[in-house]
Design a protein around this motif. Sequence first.
Motif: not given
Length: 343
Positions: A94-110, A121-128
Amino acid sequence: MIVVMNHNAVNHDIDKVLEKLESAGFQIHLSQGVERTIIGAIGDKTRLNDLSLEAMPGVEKVVPILQPYKMASRAYMDEPTVVKVGGLDIGGDTIHVMAGPCAVESREQLLQAAQIVKEAGATLLRGGAFKPRTSPYSFHGLEEQGLEMLAEARERTGLCIVTEVMDPRTVNLVAQYADILQIGTRNMQNFFLLREVARAGKPVLLKRGSSATIEEWLLAAEYILAEGNRDVILCERGIRTFENYTRNTLDLTAVPVIKYLSHLPVIVDPSHAIGKWRFVEPMSRAAIAAGADGLLVEVHPNPAEALCDGPQSLNPENFRVLMKELGGIAEIMGKQMGHLPCL
């Protein structure tokens, strides 16, 4: 070394071998596969002849592990490790894609980013939430407030959370919110941090250091495994070379090499490797074709306004196109794209 038990060895045979190794001062790691039981033993190899292990009932053979990394090696465990995270299996077919912004900037953005990557189709959220930056004057993250936003995004979307931990003092805090603890390239050889993260009881995503060899990378993983945490995911994110057009040089040869040397799953971060969004898509496709178990991709609702790494972030439309392309490549490789458990 590893002790390979016969396929018909009974529990009594295995227990006797474990007792003998432990009494001799060896650190023991038991791996029970479908057909074979493997006992990994780390300690003074000069004592092996005195133990006469191959004469014990149920023992098939004793194999020395020649590599400096032991538990991360294929010699220790031939079957690929599958890391289970919130109902997802990372590794295997199985291929999983972790995607999201480099940094958590605001609630709305995230929350907007989380919805975008989930629908694609991503299954994981990345965010610093904690960001290691070269300049002390750059944006360094929202810290615990950012972690709370990540937890809210998981609650709303069902996406698992992967976020970076930088300091041994904040490991327990980050572990309260994250599903996967990420070790960034700058901390790959921060051995005190590796030990602390290993003890947190969460899967660990270990990025390759920007100047690290594959052996050094696997030895860093060994620190985590040696603490009893078997859930390690390796992440190739580019290495520093003389080339300066791209941010780093993506070493895709590392993917099949890791698959040959180690049983651990390996994913690729093309965003940090390339540093330019237009090249993220082709290198993502190449990573899956090379045998990677997944991707770590930066996606921002509006990259032009990102507080960090905007030039390497995909916008929503580019990410949707990429995810459609990956499905076909995964099928050619005999794999499938991962899905959220509720879907």
